[in-house]
Write a protein that holds these residues in place. Structure first.
Motif, mmCIF file in Angstrom:
data_model
loop_
_atom_site.group_PDB
_atom_site.id
_atom_site.type_symbol
_atom_site.label_atom_id
_atom_site.label_comp_id
_atom_site.label_asym_id
_atom_site.label_seq_id
_atom_site.Cartn_x
_atom_site.Cartn_y
_atom_site.Cartn_z
ATOM 1 N N GLU A 192 0.826 -1.214 0.000
ATOM 2 C CA GLU A 192 0.000 0.000 0.000
ATOM 3 C C GLU A 192 0.857 1.259 0.000
ATOM 4 O OE1 GLU A 192 -3.457 2.205 2.709
ATOM 5 O OE2 GLU A 192 -2.793 0.174 3.216
ATOM 6 N N LEU A 193 1.848 1.328 0.874
ATOM 7 C CA LEU A 193 2.701 2.514 0.928
ATOM 8 C C LEU A 193 3.618 2.596 -0.287
ATOM 9 C CD1 LEU A 193 3.621 2.664 4.728
ATOM 10 C CD2 LEU A 193 1.895 3.990 3.484
ATOM 11 N N GLN A 194 3.974 1.440 -0.839
ATOM 12 C CA GLN A 194 4.796 1.450 -2.049
ATOM 13 C C GLN A 194 4.013 2.050 -3.211
ATOM 14 O OE1 GLN A 194 4.657 -0.714 -4.980
ATOM 15 N NE2 GLN A 194 6.681 -0.193 -5.787
ATOM 16 N N GLN A 195 2.724 1.749 -3.286
ATOM 17 C CA GLN A 195 1.884 2.340 -4.324
ATOM 18 C C GLN A 195 1.730 3.833 -4.118
ATOM 19 O OE1 GLN A 195 0.230 1.137 -7.090
ATOM 20 N NE2 GLN A 195 1.353 -0.788 -6.885
ATOM 21 N N THR A 196 1.687 4.270 -2.874
ATOM 22 C CA THR A 196 1.536 5.696 -2.562
ATOM 23 C C THR A 196 2.808 6.469 -2.865
ATOM 24 O OG1 THR A 196 -0.015 5.098 -0.807
ATOM 25 C CG2 THR A 196 0.867 7.328 -0.747
ATOM 26 N N GLY A 197 3.955 5.794 -2.805
ATOM 27 C CA GLY A 197 5.222 6.456 -3.084
ATOM 28 C C GLY A 197 5.700 7.339 -1.957
ATOM 29 N N VAL A 198 5.692 6.823 -0.726
ATOM 30 C CA VAL A 198 6.076 7.642 0.415
ATOM 31 C C VAL A 198 7.582 7.861 0.447
ATOM 32 C CG1 VAL A 198 4.073 6.974 1.797
ATOM 33 C CG2 VAL A 198 6.181 5.619 1.933
ATOM 34 N N PHE A 199 7.978 8.972 1.039
ATOM 35 C CA PHE A 199 9.388 9.314 1.233
ATOM 36 C C PHE A 199 9.942 8.617 2.474
ATOM 37 C CE2 PHE A 199 12.608 11.940 3.316
ATOM 38 C CZ PHE A 199 13.485 12.241 2.282
ATOM 39 N N ALA A 200 9.096 8.475 3.490
ATOM 40 C CA ALA A 200 9.546 7.903 4.760
ATOM 41 C C ALA A 200 8.415 7.115 5.402
ATOM 42 C CB ALA A 200 10.026 9.000 5.706
ATOM 43 N N ILE A 201 8.795 6.173 6.266
ATOM 44 C CA ILE A 201 7.858 5.385 7.056
ATOM 45 C C ILE A 201 8.274 5.505 8.512
ATOM 46 C CG2 ILE A 201 6.970 3.070 7.552
ATOM 47 C CD1 ILE A 201 7.521 2.369 4.625
ATOM 48 N N VAL A 202 7.293 5.741 9.375
ATOM 49 C CA VAL A 202 7.541 5.838 10.812
ATOM 50 C C VAL A 202 6.767 4.714 11.494
ATOM 51 C CG1 VAL A 202 7.457 7.315 12.850
ATOM 52 C CG2 VAL A 202 7.721 8.348 10.574
ATOM 53 N N ASP A 203 7.473 3.832 12.183
ATOM 54 C CA ASP A 203 6.850 2.755 12.949
ATOM 55 C C ASP A 203 6.976 3.082 14.428
ATOM 56 O OD1 ASP A 203 5.930 1.104 10.936
ATOM 57 O OD2 ASP A 203 7.789 -0.041 10.783
ATOM 58 N N LEU A 204 5.839 3.306 15.074
ATOM 59 C CA LEU A 204 5.825 3.651 16.496
ATOM 60 C C LEU A 204 5.141 2.547 17.278
ATOM 61 C CD1 LEU A 204 4.784 7.414 16.281
ATOM 62 C CD2 LEU A 204 7.092 6.471 16.525
ATOM 63 N N GLU A 205 5.843 2.010 18.269
ATOM 64 C CA GLU A 205 5.219 1.073 19.195
ATOM 65 C C GLU A 205 4.637 1.862 20.360
ATOM 66 O OE1 GLU A 205 6.242 -2.698 22.150
ATOM 67 O OE2 GLU A 205 7.770 -1.955 20.752
ATOM 68 N N ILE A 206 3.373 1.615 20.660
ATOM 69 C CA ILE A 206 2.703 2.313 21.753
ATOM 70 C C ILE A 206 3.087 1.644 23.071
ATOM 71 C CG2 ILE A 206 0.480 2.951 22.747
ATOM 72 C CD1 ILE A 206 -0.682 2.839 19.907
ATOM 73 N N HIS A 207 3.625 2.422 23.991
ATOM 74 C CA HIS A 207 3.975 1.920 25.318
ATOM 75 C C HIS A 207 2.946 2.420 26.333
ATOM 76 C CE1 HIS A 207 8.144 0.277 24.619
ATOM 77 N NE2 HIS A 207 7.887 0.883 23.469
ATOM 78 N N ALA A 208 2.754 1.645 27.387
ATOM 79 C CA ALA A 208 1.776 2.013 28.418
ATOM 80 C C ALA A 208 2.087 3.382 29.020
ATOM 81 C CB ALA A 208 1.738 0.941 29.497
ATOM 82 N N SER A 209 3.373 3.739 29.071
ATOM 83 C CA SER A 209 3.771 5.017 29.674
ATOM 84 C C SER A 209 3.255 6.214 28.881
ATOM 85 C CB SER A 209 5.294 5.084 29.790
ATOM 86 O OG SER A 209 5.903 4.992 28.496
ATOM 87 N N PHE A 210 2.919 6.010 27.602
ATOM 88 C CA PHE A 210 2.443 7.123 26.783
ATOM 89 C C PHE A 210 1.144 7.715 27.338
ATOM 90 C CE2 PHE A 210 4.511 5.639 22.503
ATOM 91 C CZ PHE A 210 5.742 5.625 23.128
ATOM 92 N N TYR A 211 0.337 6.881 27.997
ATOM 93 C CA TYR A 211 -0.946 7.362 28.502
ATOM 94 C C TYR A 211 -0.767 8.343 29.656
ATOM 95 C CZ TYR A 211 -3.268 3.904 25.589
ATOM 96 O OH TYR A 211 -3.737 3.184 24.513
ATOM 97 N N ALA A 212 0.349 8.238 30.352
ATOM 98 C CA ALA A 212 0.608 9.157 31.462
ATOM 99 C C ALA A 212 1.453 10.354 31.021
ATOM 100 C CB ALA A 212 1.317 8.418 32.600
ATOM 101 N N SER A 213 2.329 10.122 30.045
ATOM 102 C CA SER A 213 3.216 11.190 29.569
ATOM 103 C C SER A 213 3.413 11.027 28.073
ATOM 104 C CB SER A 213 4.566 11.120 30.298
ATOM 105 O OG SER A 213 5.456 12.117 29.829
ATOM 106 N N ALA A 214 2.733 11.856 27.301
ATOM 107 C CA ALA A 214 2.724 11.708 25.843
ATOM 108 C C ALA A 214 4.059 12.152 25.249
ATOM 109 C CB ALA A 214 1.592 12.539 25.244
#
Length: 337
Positions: A192-214
């Motif tokens: 899908e992203l290859q068809q879109t022709g993106v410049f960059a990809i960002v993969d973010l894993e959500i950690h439980a700590s994000f809910y207290a401190s974004a």
């Protein structure tokens, strides 16, 4: 019932050329990210050029549904065709797709990697002519997904892989020529992203700590630096007046930046990096170049008070600087009485 949303994380793209948020990218959320947002009761909003991911919270501020452990994949599609004119793109990213992730520390991005973005079916050109060679497609854990051996009898210059059904994400292609030194190329499977022709990809894993401190993730780009060159094509000036022409930077203190100093270069002393003198000055016109002594960083807002003067009289108060659509910093100024 009133819904409450708090910030889970944000992603900002900054560029020194703009002195802040970079407007040159569109955010692309592939299908799996949209599913994660729905399942985790999350919202994605772009405000002021910054992507915010919000979570639905209860009255005490806790998430109604926790998405801890899930991943968010974000594509960055370049929408400004002049980006490379004013951006110092690292060499390792120039030929591929930049891949960012928060693998080492949950709240910050690792240094980007350059990867070849491929679809479900793709080809890989073989690096060497020796045969046999075994070519293996491996996932991010190093497990073989597909493999093929090319021999002298079935020789060809490339190998094709059908990765249909493979999980999207980072992978590698290994060429083993049997000499103990396999060659490895880094890839990223995402049709899908290859068809879109993106410049960059960002993969973010959500950690439980994000809910207290974004966490506030940021991708930064440096401005390209170029030697600034002003070619003065001068008509109807006496030799004495011509010799009194100067270019000087008088705005450095006002703008709080380093002063740009210039060297006067006669047409006969132009280097191969300069424009050909014969193409600039014809007939009775004279030509002189003012070249910055050090490269100057590109910026959207031109530096002020880089002035052209003659014997103390200001002829041009603010000399132009290369715009986004200009691939170099060669500027031709016509001066005439």
């Amino acid at each position: 019932m009133r819904l409450r949303y708090d910030t889970l994380l944000s992603l900002r793209i900054a560029h020194a050329y703009y002195g802040g948020v970079c407007p040159d990218f569109d955010i692309v959320l592939p299908a799996e990210t949209l599913r994660t947002l729905r399942g985790g009761r999350l919202l994605a909003k772009v405000l002021g050029g910054v992507l915010y991911v919000l979570f639905e919270a209860d009255e005490g501020g806790a998430p109604v549904v926790s998405a801890a452990g899930a991943g968010l994949r974000i594509g960055l599609r370049l929408v400004n065709p002049y980006f490379s004119n004013y951006t110092a793109v690292p060499a390792e990213l120039a030929a591929g797709t930049a891949w960012y992730r928060n693998g080492d520390a949950p709240g910050q991005l690792d240094a980007p990697e350059g990867r070849a973005l491929v679809g479900a079916v793709f080809s890989r050109a073989l690096a060497r002519a020796e045969r046999p060679v075994t070519v293996t497609l491996k996932d991010s854990d190093g497990q073989a997904l597909r493999a093929e051996t090319v021999t002298a009898a079935n020789d060809r210059d490339d190998v094709s892989f059908d990765a249909t059904g493979a999980d999207p994400g980072p992978c590698s292609v290994e060429e083993d020529y049997g000499d103990g030194s396999p060659l490895t190329a880094r890839c990223y499977i995402h049709p899908e992203l290859q068809q879109t022709g993106v410049f960059a990809i960002v993969d973010l894993e959500i950690h439980a700590s994000f809910y207290a401190s974004a966490p506030a993730f940021e991708i930064t780009f440096d401005a390209r630096q170029d030697t600034l060159r002003y070619y003065l094509v001068v008509s109807n000036y006496s030799i004495a007046d011509f010799e009194q022409l100067t270019v000087a930077d008088l705005g450095a203190d006002d703008e709080g930046r380093p002063e740009v100093t210039f060297t006067r270069v006669a047409a006969a002393a132009f280097t191969p990096g300069e424009l050909p003198a014969a193409l600039l000055a014809t007939g009775d016109s004279r030509l002189v170049l003012f070249r910055s002594q050090v490269p100057v960083a590109r910026r959207q807002r031109a530096m002020k008070k880089i002035q052209l003067s003659r014997n103390g009289d200001v002829l041009v108060e603010h000399l132009p600087q290369p715009g986004a659509d200009q691939a170099d910093a060669h500027l031709i100024i016509h001066v005439s009485r």
